[in-house]
Design a protein around this motif. Structure first.
Motif, PDB file in Angstrom:
ATOM      1  N   ARG A  83      -4.907  12.628  12.649  1.00 23.80           N
ATOM      2  CA  ARG A  83      -6.134  12.049  12.099  1.00 23.80           C
ATOM      3  C   ARG A  83      -6.154  12.160  10.577  1.00 23.80           C
ATOM      4  NH1 ARG A  83     -11.639  14.516  12.589  1.00 23.80           N
ATOM      5  NH2 ARG A  83     -10.281  15.754  11.365  1.00 23.80           N
ATOM      6  N   ARG A  84      -5.740  13.297  10.087  1.00 18.34           N
ATOM      7  CA  ARG A  84      -5.688  13.535   8.646  1.00 18.34           C
ATOM      8  C   ARG A  84      -4.632  12.637   7.985  1.00 18.34           C
ATOM      9  NH1 ARG A  84      -7.748  13.972   3.981  1.00 18.34           N
ATOM     10  NH2 ARG A  84      -6.596  15.239   2.469  1.00 18.34           N
ATOM     11  N   LEU A  85      -3.479  12.504   8.653  1.00 19.88           N
ATOM     12  CA  LEU A  85      -2.408  11.674   8.086  1.00 19.88           C
ATOM     13  C   LEU A  85      -2.851  10.220   7.998  1.00 19.88           C
ATOM     14  CD1 LEU A  85       0.731  13.165   9.883  1.00 19.88           C
ATOM     15  CD2 LEU A  85       0.085  13.422   7.481  1.00 19.88           C
ATOM     16  N   ARG A  86      -3.563   9.779   9.054  1.00 16.05           N
ATOM     17  CA  ARG A  86      -4.031   8.391   9.056  1.00 16.05           C
ATOM     18  C   ARG A  86      -4.995   8.157   7.893  1.00 16.05           C
ATOM     19  NH1 ARG A  86      -6.551   7.708  14.056  1.00 16.05           N
ATOM     20  NH2 ARG A  86      -4.676   8.547  15.031  1.00 16.05           N
ATOM     21  N   GLN A  87      -5.793   9.199   7.622  1.00 16.03           N
ATOM     22  CA  GLN A  87      -6.742   9.114   6.516  1.00 16.03           C
ATOM     23  C   GLN A  87      -6.012   8.998   5.170  1.00 16.03           C
ATOM     24  OE1 GLN A  87      -9.035  12.735   6.171  1.00 16.03           O
ATOM     25  NE2 GLN A  87     -10.922  11.558   6.476  1.00 16.03           N
ATOM     26  N   LEU A  88      -4.926   9.767   5.032  1.00 17.50           N
ATOM     27  CA  LEU A  88      -4.174   9.747   3.774  1.00 17.50           C
ATOM     28  C   LEU A  88      -3.423   8.435   3.583  1.00 17.50           C
ATOM     29  CD1 LEU A  88      -2.692  13.362   3.803  1.00 17.50           C
ATOM     30  CD2 LEU A  88      -4.480  12.492   2.297  1.00 17.50           C
ATOM     31  N   ARG A  89      -2.855   7.936   4.699  1.00 20.13           N
ATOM     32  CA  ARG A  89      -2.119   6.666   4.619  1.00 20.13           C
ATOM     33  C   ARG A  89      -3.097   5.546   4.325  1.00 20.13           C
ATOM     34  NH1 ARG A  89       0.797   8.356   9.336  1.00 20.13           N
ATOM     35  NH2 ARG A  89      -0.585   7.167  10.682  1.00 20.13           N
ATOM     36  N   GLY A  90      -2.791   4.738   3.362  1.00 19.66           N
ATOM     37  CA  GLY A  90      -3.680   3.630   3.056  1.00 19.66           C
ATOM     38  C   GLY A  90      -4.750   4.028   2.061  1.00 19.66           C
ATOM     39  N   ARG A  91      -5.192   5.304   2.080  1.00 20.11           N
ATOM     40  CA  ARG A  91      -6.184   5.710   1.096  1.00 20.11           C
ATOM     41  C   ARG A  91      -5.528   6.411  -0.090  1.00 20.11           C
ATOM     42  NH1 ARG A  91     -10.517  10.153   2.374  1.00 20.11           N
ATOM     43  NH2 ARG A  91      -8.798  11.382   1.525  1.00 20.11           N
ATOM     44  N   ASP A  92      -4.757   7.458   0.192  1.00 20.91           N
ATOM     45  CA  ASP A  92      -4.109   8.198  -0.896  1.00 20.91           C
ATOM     46  C   ASP A  92      -2.668   7.746  -1.121  1.00 20.91           C
ATOM     47  OD1 ASP A  92      -6.093  10.639  -1.473  1.00 20.91           O
ATOM     48  OD2 ASP A  92      -6.118  10.057   0.633  1.00 20.91           O
ATOM     49  N   ASP A 112      -8.977 -11.210   5.566  1.00 21.09           N
ATOM     50  CA  ASP A 112      -9.504 -10.292   6.580  1.00 21.09           C
ATOM     51  C   ASP A 112      -8.656  -9.026   6.670  1.00 21.09           C
ATOM     52  OD1 ASP A 112     -11.448 -12.118   7.080  1.00 21.09           O
ATOM     53  OD2 ASP A 112     -10.473 -13.004   8.839  1.00 21.09           O
ATOM     54  N   GLN A 113      -7.352  -9.189   6.464  1.00 18.38           N
ATOM     55  CA  GLN A 113      -6.476  -8.014   6.553  1.00 18.38           C
ATOM     56  C   GLN A 113      -6.718  -7.065   5.384  1.00 18.38           C
ATOM     57  OE1 GLN A 113      -2.457  -8.536   8.113  1.00 18.38           O
ATOM     58  NE2 GLN A 113      -2.845 -10.724   8.359  1.00 18.38           N
ATOM     59  N   ILE A 114      -6.978  -7.638   4.223  1.00 21.20           N
ATOM     60  CA  ILE A 114      -7.282  -6.775   3.070  1.00 21.20           C
ATOM     61  C   ILE A 114      -8.639  -6.100   3.291  1.00 21.20           C
ATOM     62  CG2 ILE A 114      -7.601  -6.673   0.561  1.00 21.20           C
ATOM     63  CD1 ILE A 114      -5.963  -9.259   0.364  1.00 21.20           C
ATOM     64  N   ALA A 115      -9.626  -6.877   3.741  1.00 18.49           N
ATOM     65  CA  ALA A 115     -10.963  -6.322   3.981  1.00 18.49           C
ATOM     66  C   ALA A 115     -10.907  -5.209   5.027  1.00 18.49           C
ATOM     67  CB  ALA A 115     -11.906  -7.435   4.435  1.00 18.49           C
ATOM     68  N   GLU A 116     -10.084  -5.425   6.051  1.00 18.94           N
ATOM     69  CA  GLU A 116      -9.933  -4.433   7.119  1.00 18.94           C
ATOM     70  C   GLU A 116      -9.440  -3.112   6.542  1.00 18.94           C
ATOM     71  OE1 GLU A 116     -11.194  -3.627  10.382  1.00 18.94           O
ATOM     72  OE2 GLU A 116     -11.181  -5.779   9.896  1.00 18.94           O
ATOM     73  N   ALA A 117      -8.443  -3.206   5.650  1.00 16.24           N
ATOM     74  CA  ALA A 117      -7.892  -1.994   5.033  1.00 16.24           C
ATOM     75  C   ALA A 117      -8.973  -1.260   4.240  1.00 16.24           C
ATOM     76  CB  ALA A 117      -6.720  -2.364   4.120  1.00 16.24           C
ATOM     77  N   ILE A 118      -9.858  -2.028   3.599  1.00 12.79           N
ATOM     78  CA  ILE A 118     -10.928  -1.411   2.812  1.00 12.79           C
ATOM     79  C   ILE A 118     -11.945  -0.740   3.740  1.00 12.79           C
ATOM     80  CG2 ILE A 118     -12.844  -1.892   1.234  1.00 12.79           C
ATOM     81  CD1 ILE A 118     -11.093  -4.233   0.136  1.00 12.79           C
ATOM     82  N   LEU A 119     -12.313  -1.457   4.808  1.00 16.00           N
ATOM     83  CA  LEU A 119     -13.326  -0.934   5.735  1.00 16.00           C
ATOM     84  C   LEU A 119     -12.849   0.330   6.450  1.00 16.00           C
ATOM     85  CD1 LEU A 119     -14.554  -4.333   7.185  1.00 16.00           C
ATOM     86  CD2 LEU A 119     -15.911  -2.709   5.833  1.00 16.00           C
ATOM     87  N   LEU A 120     -11.542   0.418   6.631  1.00 15.24           N
ATOM     88  CA  LEU A 120     -10.968   1.564   7.329  1.00 15.24           C
ATOM     89  C   LEU A 120     -11.201   2.864   6.563  1.00 15.24           C
ATOM     90  CD1 LEU A 120      -9.263   1.884   9.928  1.00 15.24           C
ATOM     91  CD2 LEU A 120      -7.226   1.751   8.501  1.00 15.24           C
ATOM     92  N   MET A 165       0.535  -7.861   0.238  1.00 10.97           N
ATOM     93  CA  MET A 165       0.870  -6.495   0.659  1.00 10.97           C
ATOM     94  C   MET A 165       0.480  -5.494  -0.426  1.00 10.97           C
ATOM     95  SD  MET A 165       1.955  -5.938   3.589  1.00 10.97           S
ATOM     96  CE  MET A 165       2.374  -4.215   3.301  1.00 10.97           C
ATOM     97  N   ILE A 166       0.740  -5.870  -1.666  1.00 10.69           N
ATOM     98  CA  ILE A 166       0.408  -4.973  -2.768  1.00 10.69           C
ATOM     99  C   ILE A 166      -1.113  -4.841  -2.876  1.00 10.69           C
ATOM    100  CG2 ILE A 166       0.537  -4.669  -5.285  1.00 10.69           C
ATOM    101  CD1 ILE A 166       3.312  -5.968  -5.178  1.00 10.69           C
ATOM    102  N   ALA A 167      -1.827  -5.940  -2.655  1.00 14.49           N
ATOM    103  CA  ALA A 167      -3.289  -5.874  -2.679  1.00 14.49           C
ATOM    104  C   ALA A 167      -3.794  -4.878  -1.634  1.00 14.49           C
ATOM    105  CB  ALA A 167      -3.875  -7.268  -2.420  1.00 14.49           C
ATOM    106  N   ILE A 168      -3.218  -4.926  -0.441  1.00 15.56           N
ATOM    107  CA  ILE A 168      -3.625  -3.986   0.612  1.00 15.56           C
ATOM    108  C   ILE A 168      -3.265  -2.560   0.193  1.00 15.56           C
ATOM    109  CG2 ILE A 168      -3.149  -3.240   2.980  1.00 15.56           C
ATOM    110  CD1 ILE A 168      -2.818  -6.223   3.699  1.00 15.56           C
ATOM    111  N   ALA A 169      -2.058  -2.408  -0.347  1.00 18.26           N
ATOM    112  CA  ALA A 169      -1.587  -1.069  -0.709  1.00 18.26           C
ATOM    113  C   ALA A 169      -2.474  -0.417  -1.772  1.00 18.26           C
ATOM    114  CB  ALA A 169      -0.138  -1.141  -1.196  1.00 18.26           C
ATOM    115  N   ILE A 170      -3.021  -1.219  -2.675  1.00 18.04           N
ATOM    116  CA  ILE A 170      -3.820  -0.606  -3.749  1.00 18.04           C
ATOM    117  C   ILE A 170      -5.320  -0.717  -3.480  1.00 18.04           C
ATOM    118  CG2 ILE A 170      -2.066  -1.030  -5.513  1.00 18.04           C
ATOM    119  CD1 ILE A 170      -3.856  -3.342  -6.546  1.00 18.04           C
ATOM    120  N   SER A 171      -5.684  -1.219  -2.284  1.00 21.51           N
ATOM    121  CA  SER A 171      -7.097  -1.510  -2.021  1.00 21.51           C
ATOM    122  C   SER A 171      -7.974  -0.266  -2.130  1.00 21.51           C
ATOM    123  CB  SER A 171      -7.252  -2.165  -0.650  1.00 21.51           C
ATOM    124  OG  SER A 171      -6.792  -1.303   0.357  1.00 21.51           O
ATOM    125  N   CYS A 172      -7.423   0.904  -1.867  1.00 18.08           N
ATOM    126  CA  CYS A 172      -8.244   2.111  -1.937  1.00 18.08           C
ATOM    127  C   CYS A 172      -7.836   3.005  -3.098  1.00 18.08           C
ATOM    128  CB  CYS A 172      -8.175   2.864  -0.621  1.00 18.08           C
ATOM    129  SG  CYS A 172      -8.807   1.891   0.736  1.00 18.08           S
TER     130      CYS A 172
END
Ligand SMILES: Nc1ncnc2c1ncn2[C@@H]1O[C@H](COP(=O)(O)OP(=O)(O)OP(=O)(O)O)[C@@H](O)[C@H]1O
Ligand SMILES: Nc1ncnc2c1ncn2[C@@H]1O[C@H](COP(=O)(O)OP(=O)(O)OP(=O)(O)O)[C@@H](O)[C@H]1O
Ligand code: SF4
Ligand SMILES: [Mg+2]
Ligand SMILES: [Mg+2]
Lengths: 333, 333
Positions: A83-92, A112-120, A165-172
């Motif tokens: 759970r913690r790793l999932r939190q770090l992936r995509g955010r940190d 929608d895929q970028i928005a999804e990454a943000i909402l997560l 992909m880069i947009a998703i990667a830097i979204s958070c």
């Protein structure tokens, strides 16, 4: 300053039909905030496995983390709950891979895929997420973002998909961006655009980057430090200039020597000299013996090379080679 | 083109391609309008005996289609191909089959270009079998000779492709291409799938074979460094046209077309250092246009840093000076 990322003695094994093989054998890496570490080496040397291990994505089984530690800002990631790793992936930790088509979902619109990454990872409304997705598309230089936000991945060129992909990667606003061969599938003019974008994002967000590549030219223009890997080990590590100008490991020297460089001096020559070669091929992991994994291909190898694996020694510019260790020792005495 | 060394003034060049065009009809659903994809648009070039002509350009620029049409593996919609003066397009199937022994191809992917169910000895022998060249005993000894020639051991003839590394498989593909003692080998990105160390081995091998056997190569690559190391002449393709063609030294020291200049600027280089403040500026923006909707005027105008209004309306004609061909209204130099 404590490092952003501190990987120590990482050991990853895989169960294969040849028995257990060691894909990473004592890999250590450090990365300061905002810094770019280039990771180079031939196919199969463990670059992607290193990246996957940092993100907690090694498939287990057949994989297993057999030892070592991975600290992000001091926090141990090995053994951390999923759970913690999932939190770090995509955010940190943001990630970009070689083929964006396989990491983007073909049946969803890219916005929608970028928005999804943000909402997560962030507590914002759907509308706000979409607004930010639009901003991100603009940030990564997608032309007509208002239209492209509703495109499906296959409707975009390879270069545009990589921008998404880069947009998703830097979204958070991650602190660490791992880019595994992000431009290998792209044409050079588009490659230049993507590298330009990564540098730009780095300047703006101060994100640290691990750039995995087999292209020494990319290393020269992107990396502050370089780790050269061979058969699951880091064989040389140091500042990019030191590695490129005075490579100490015979493998690094070979790698740099065999590049068909575009050199103005060569443009004048009537006939170009043959390229330098590293003889032979990388041994398969299950056939690795006791000694230095490079010994079979090394023109400088001596007896001890075939018997004992050389440790990585030296501060700042570290090298795993018996000859280099001997030379350094005699210099000191 | 200057007369390539080795050709006497009267003898025709090995391969001469005149105004070659290839288009593919595209079906657009049942009722959609009929569209045509113009992959190659009126290109001309020659390959001299013992010489290498490089075809460079981005993905989709028509390199493979042009080369395949030049050896009649793809049917051109227009144009002429002369092999030692013989008009290949005028030949019937049988006569063309007889010409095949002078022509061979090496593909990019050493994994998919070799039949996985055949022993590699049989794979190399196959062209001799197909064309009925020599007795079974002679074929067998020819295959042995070919294995040695490309740096493999004859005792490996009984193995299957999967038992070889990528570089070794490319050696097998080269041995097979050499089987009928061809005059011209089309090399379609022969090293793109290989690690740089293995790439150097294969490039050196191709050059040595050329020196020893007097081979000519039509060499396709998107890597200008590779092209500089193996080619005598270079043709740069953009959207199905040759936009610049010159002798290697000339092209690399005095590129005249803005696209060629952009390619050279975008190419990675060890000398462009982050530490020295180097920042690879994306030399051109955006992606190439679609070959389904060729723009009017210069095909490069939409991305060209030097474009003037005239470029968007009027298509530049190729002009040649001292064997240096450029297709641009405002060439540099
Ligand atoms: N699931 C797996 N099972 C067994 N071995 C594996 C598995 N995944 C990776 N390996 C092995 O681990 C080693 C390192 O692989 P890795 O993908 O990290 O290489 P790489 O350096 O990224 O190569 P490339 O440049 O080709 O991407 C390879 O020898 C590979 O065969
Ligand atoms: N059989 C075919 N049917 C339809 N279109 C084709 C066919 N073969 C090639 N094309 C199209 O023709 C154009 C030129 O393709 P080609 O493969 O010759 O380019 P290339 O320069 O070799 O590119 P790459 O570097 O990706 O190999 C592309 O737009 C391609 O999609
Ligand atoms: S014709 Fe014009 S647009 Fe085309 S390459 Fe030359 S300057 Fe650029
Ligand atoms: Mg990898
Ligand atoms: Mg091609």
């Amino acid at each position: 300053m404590s490092p952003l990322l501190d990987v120590r003695d990482l050991r990853v094994e895989f169960a294969t039909r040849h028995g257990t093989v060691t894909a990473l054998d004592g890999v250590s890496l450090r990365l300061e905030p905002g810094e770019t570490l280039g990771v180079v080496g031939e196919s199969g040397c463990g670059k992607s496995i290193t990246a996957l291990a940092i993100m907690g994505l090694i498939p287990m089984p057949p994989g297993r983390i057999a030892g070592g530690s991975i600290r992000l800002d001091g926090e141990e990631l090995i053994g951390a709950p999923e759970r913690r790793l999932r939190q770090l992936r995509g955010r940190d930790i943001g990630m970009i891979f070689q083929e964006p088509m396989t990491s983007l979902n073909p049946v969803f619109r890219v916005g929608d895929q970028i928005a999804e990454a943000i909402l997560l990872h962030q507590d914002v409304s759907r509308d706000e997420a979409r607004r930010r997705a639009l901003d991100l598309l603009r940030t990564v230089g997608v032309p007509d973002p208002g239209q492209r936000i509703d495109a499906y991945p296959h409707e975009l060129s390879g270069g545009l998909r990589q921008r998404v992909m880069i947009a998703i990667a830097i979204s958070c606003q991650p602190r660490l961006l791992i880019a595994d061969e992000p431009t290998t599938a792209l044409d050079v003019t588009v490659q230049a655009q993507i590298f330009d974008l990564i540098r730009d994002i780095q300047d703006r967000l101060g994100v640290a980057v691990i750039l995995i590549t087999h292209d020494m030219g990319a290393i020269a223009e992107m990396a502050d430090r370089v780790a050269v890997m061979y058969a699951g080990r880091v064989v040389e590590e140091g500042p990019a200039d030191a590695i490129l100008d005075s490579p100490a490991h015979p493998y690094t020297r070979g790698l740099i020597g065999c590049i068909p460089a575009i050199d103005p001096a060569l443009a004048a020559l009537d006939r170009l000299p043959p390229l330098a070669e590293i003889p032979g091929v990388v041994p398969p992991l299950h056939l690795l013996g006791q000694g230095c994994a490079f010994a079979d291909r090394c023109i400088e190898a001596v007896d001890i090379c075939r018997k004992v694996a050389p440790p990585l020694t030296g501060r700042g510019h570290a090298v795993a080679c018996h000859l280099h260790a001997a030379a350094a020792a005699s210099e000191e005495s | 083109m200057p007369a390539p060394a080795g050709d006497s003034a009267s003898a025709p060049p090995l391969l001469e391609v005149r105004n070659l065009s290839v288009s593919f009809p595209m079906s657009r659903g049942l009722f959609g309008p009929k569209r045509v994809l113009q992959a190659v648009r009126g290109i001309s070039f020659t390959v001299g005996r013992g010489r290498t002509l490089g075809l460079v350009g981005e993905s989709g620029s028509g390199k493979t289609t042009a080369a395949m049409a030049a050896i009649r593996l793809v049917t051109p919609s227009d144009g002429q191909v002369l092999l030692e003066g013989r008009d290949l397009m005028a030949l019937d199937e049988r006569a063309m089959r007889a010409e095949r022994r002078h022509l061979a191809v090496i593909f990019q992917d050493p994994y998919s270009s070799l039949n996985p169910r055949n022993r590699v000895g049989a794979i190399v022998r196959e062209p001799l079998d197909l064309m009925g060249i020599g007795s079974p005993g002679e074929r067998e000894s020819r295959v042995r000779e070919l294995f040695r020639l490309v740096g493999l051991r004859p005792d490996q003839m009984a193995l299957f492709p999967h038992q070889f590394s990528g570089g070794q498989r490319q050696r097998i593909a080269i041995a097979r291409a050499l089987a009928t003692n061809p005059a011209l080998i089309v090399c379609d990105e022969p090293v793109s799938a290989l690690d740089v160390a293995i790439q150097a081995q294969i490039l050196n091998l191709l050059r040595r074979l050329q020196d020893d056997l007097g081979l000519s190569y039509l060499f396709i690559s998107h890597d200008l460094g590779v092209v500089q190391h193996v080619c005598h002449e270079v043709a740069v393709m953009y959207l199905g046209q040759v936009v610049e063609m010159a002798e290697r030294r000339r092209l690399f020291s005095a590129p005249a077309h803005p696209y060629t200049r952009a390619l050279l600027e975008s190419a990675p280089s060890l000398d462009r250092r982050k530490s020295a403040g180097y920042r690879r500026k994306a030399a051109v923006k955006g992606d190439p246009p679609s070959p389904l909707a060729i723009p009017s005027g210069c095909a490069f105008a939409g991305r060209c840093p030097q474009a003037q209004p005239r470029c968007r309306t009027e298509e530049p004609e190729p002009t040649a000076r001292d064997g240096h061909l450029v297709r641009c209204h405002f060439p540099v130099g």
